[in-house]
Motif scaffolding. Sequence first.
Motif, PDB file in Angstrom:
ATOM      1  N   TYR A   1      33.356 -13.345  -3.602  1.00 24.35           N
ATOM      2  CA  TYR A   1      32.455 -13.975  -3.178  1.00 24.35           C
ATOM      3  C   TYR A   1      31.636 -14.527  -4.659  1.00 24.35           C
ATOM      4  N   ILE A   2      31.505 -13.800  -5.693  1.00 28.59           N
ATOM      5  CA  ILE A   2      31.046 -14.297  -6.788  1.00 28.59           C
ATOM      6  C   ILE A   2      31.874 -15.357  -7.259  1.00 28.59           C
ATOM      7  N   THR A   3      32.880 -15.421  -7.369  1.00 30.04           N
ATOM      8  CA  THR A   3      33.709 -16.624  -7.879  1.00 30.04           C
ATOM      9  C   THR A   3      33.873 -17.870  -7.172  1.00 30.04           C
ATOM     10  N   ASP A   4      34.027 -17.589  -5.917  1.00 33.68           N
ATOM     11  CA  ASP A   4      34.071 -18.739  -4.892  1.00 33.68           C
ATOM     12  C   ASP A   4      32.839 -19.320  -4.126  1.00 33.68           C
ATOM     13  N   GLN A   5      31.607 -18.402  -3.976  1.00 30.26           N
ATOM     14  CA  GLN A   5      30.521 -19.041  -3.359  1.00 30.26           C
ATOM     15  C   GLN A   5      29.155 -19.088  -4.049  1.00 30.26           C
ATOM     16  N   GLN A   6      29.000 -18.104  -5.025  1.00 28.22           N
ATOM     17  CA  GLN A   6      27.874 -17.927  -5.576  1.00 28.22           C
ATOM     18  C   GLN A   6      27.689 -19.092  -6.818  1.00 28.22           C
ATOM     19  N   THR A   7      26.451 -19.690  -6.742  1.00 25.42           N
ATOM     20  CA  THR A   7      26.205 -20.637  -7.583  1.00 25.42           C
ATOM     21  C   THR A   7      26.477 -20.358  -9.017  1.00 25.42           C
ATOM     22  N   LEU A   8      27.293 -21.081  -9.534  1.00 27.81           N
ATOM     23  CA  LEU A   8      27.858 -20.821 -10.886  1.00 27.81           C
ATOM     24  C   LEU A   8      28.379 -19.612 -11.216  1.00 27.81           C
ATOM     25  N   GLY A   9      28.734 -18.894 -10.119  1.00 23.87           N
ATOM     26  CA  GLY A   9      29.393 -17.721 -10.461  1.00 23.87           C
ATOM     27  C   GLY A   9      30.801 -17.567 -10.943  1.00 23.87           C
ATOM     28  N   TRP A  10      31.349 -18.601 -10.643  1.00 29.30           N
ATOM     29  CA  TRP A  10      32.810 -18.771 -11.636  1.00 29.30           C
ATOM     30  C   TRP A  10      32.503 -18.942 -13.039  1.00 29.30           C
ATOM     31  N   LEU A  11      31.451 -19.363 -13.461  1.00 27.74           N
ATOM     32  CA  LEU A  11      31.168 -19.767 -14.944  1.00 27.74           C
ATOM     33  C   LEU A  11      30.799 -18.461 -15.469  1.00 27.74           C
ATOM     34  N   ILE A  12      29.899 -17.784 -14.872  1.00 26.91           N
ATOM     35  CA  ILE A  12      29.370 -16.550 -15.381  1.00 26.91           C
ATOM     36  C   ILE A  12      30.405 -15.330 -15.472  1.00 26.91           C
ATOM     37  N   ARG A  13      31.261 -15.448 -14.436  1.00 31.86           N
ATOM     38  CA  ARG A  13      32.223 -14.363 -14.507  1.00 31.86           C
ATOM     39  C   ARG A  13      33.328 -14.875 -15.534  1.00 31.86           C
ATOM     40  N   GLY A  14      33.565 -16.097 -15.532  1.00 25.18           N
ATOM     41  CA  GLY A  14      34.382 -16.344 -16.741  1.00 25.18           C
ATOM     42  C   GLY A  14      34.028 -16.323 -18.338  1.00 25.18           C
ATOM     43  N   MET A  15      32.788 -16.433 -18.289  1.00 23.89           N
ATOM     44  CA  MET A  15      31.940 -16.128 -19.589  1.00 23.89           C
ATOM     45  C   MET A  15      32.168 -14.685 -20.049  1.00 23.89           C
ATOM     46  N   HIS A  16      31.776 -13.833 -18.881  1.00 22.71           N
ATOM     47  CA  HIS A  16      31.763 -12.326 -18.927  1.00 22.71           C
ATOM     48  C   HIS A  16      33.438 -11.779 -19.410  1.00 22.71           C
ATOM     49  N   LYS A  17      34.452 -12.562 -18.701  1.00 23.19           N
ATOM     50  CA  LYS A  17      35.418 -11.949 -18.855  1.00 23.19           C
ATOM     51  C   LYS A  17      35.984 -12.312 -20.399  1.00 23.19           C
ATOM     52  N   TRP A  18      35.775 -13.696 -20.719  1.00 22.19           N
ATOM     53  CA  TRP A  18      36.270 -14.206 -22.027  1.00 22.19           C
ATOM     54  C   TRP A  18      35.597 -13.443 -23.014  1.00 22.19           C
TER      55      TRP A  18
END
Length: 181
Positions: free
Chosen positions: A86-103
Amino acid sequence: MPFPLPIPPPPSPKQMVLASEDWIEYRTGFPTLVRKFLFRKVPPTGWFHTLGSSLLTVFILQATTGMLLAMTYDPSPNGAYESIRYITDQQTLGWLIRGMHKWGASMMVILLFLHMGRTFFYGAYKYPREMTWLTGALIFLLTMAMGLTGYLLVWDQRAYWASVVAININGTAPVLGPFIS
């Protein structure tokens, strides 16, 4: 009739500041402490000395993105993977926040090792910075623990098996191994 006493001129702002500083110094010793801290000789610096501030910047990024992710993440075994999707696919800018946290997590570990190496090779752990070194060692252990536990939060096959491997490695330690795992 007696002569009036002359009225002294009001103190200048500089005199008022000095009097206030003397008052604080007498009661707390704080200005002397600040002077000793600010006007101490510092060794020459270079680009390697920016690793600590880079590490602090990445830590602030991790704390911020971690709090944003925690608002939506479901840590239950049944909902963890779906909440990540859900965070990656549907939440607004979730993919960016998750990517920033991962990297950011990877960058934090890399910067931590570089900073520790620089501190060791430059001898920055010696007097008068022994407590800074001990604090850094504690932060190192906490960062490694957060990296290990944070890896499992995705709750997919890769995270599960990586955690199994890490737990088994910790279990091989003598005496405390079974307790740790």
